[in-house]
Design a protein around this motif. Sequence first.
Motif, PDB file in Angstrom:
ATOM      1  N   ARG A   1      33.534   5.177  69.581  1.00 32.28           N
ATOM      2  CA  ARG A   1      33.506   4.877  71.009  1.00 32.28           C
ATOM      3  C   ARG A   1      32.955   6.047  71.804  1.00 32.28           C
ATOM      4  O   ARG A   1      32.236   5.846  72.768  1.00 32.28           O
ATOM      5  CB  ARG A   1      34.911   4.517  71.493  1.00 32.28           C
ATOM      6  N   SER A   4      29.229   6.104  71.679  1.00 37.43           N
ATOM      7  CA  SER A   4      28.602   5.100  72.553  1.00 37.43           C
ATOM      8  C   SER A   4      28.684   5.517  74.017  1.00 37.43           C
ATOM      9  O   SER A   4      27.809   5.188  74.814  1.00 37.43           O
ATOM     10  CB  SER A   4      29.253   3.737  72.351  1.00 37.43           C
ATOM     11  N   TYR A  12      27.909  -0.647  70.343  1.00 39.09           N
ATOM     12  CA  TYR A  12      29.152  -0.239  69.687  1.00 39.09           C
ATOM     13  C   TYR A  12      29.687  -1.319  68.760  1.00 39.09           C
ATOM     14  O   TYR A  12      30.101  -1.025  67.637  1.00 39.09           O
ATOM     15  CB  TYR A  12      30.210   0.139  70.734  1.00 39.09           C
ATOM     16  N   THR A  15      27.606  -1.669  65.503  1.00 35.67           N
ATOM     17  CA  THR A  15      27.801  -0.478  64.681  1.00 35.67           C
ATOM     18  C   THR A  15      29.185  -0.482  64.051  1.00 35.67           C
ATOM     19  O   THR A  15      29.340  -0.141  62.872  1.00 35.67           O
ATOM     20  CB  THR A  15      27.593   0.795  65.526  1.00 35.67           C
TER      21      THR A  15
END
Length: 150
Positions: A1, A4, A12, A15
């Motif tokens: 997080r 991102s 996010y 991924t």
Amino acid sequence: RFLSRIHIIKNYKDTAIKISRSLENFRNELGILQRNKTVLIKSSIINLFKLIIMYSIPFFAAKALHMDVTISQLPDFIGICSFVYMITAFVPIPGASGGSEGVYFMLFSPILGTIGTPTTMLIWRFITYYLGLIVGGLVFAVNKEINGSE
């Protein structure tokens, strides 16, 4: 997080899904290996032999050039060459160009001298890097399944 938020990772959710799949695949394969100990032991032994052969290339290059090295120095060559690979793993360019040669020169100079180090380095680099590129290119060019020619 966090990645991102600082705009290193663009999507996010995608991924995170890819990472979860990779980790699940790793856990599944690890479970298979843990249940099949003979495959694990055989593959570990084969990998050990592969590494010993690969790390011995500078020693045999020195022997081929009739340098004054003895078989008792083989463990030294294996250890030094493994350090070369370990150090150059942190050089973020393909083949660790330049970095691997510099590290090789620094670590092997005390054993091989100023004449032996560059000559064995040429042989070592050709065998470990360029030969793989050449053979891979030839296999790719000749293999009909890979390049799609019928």
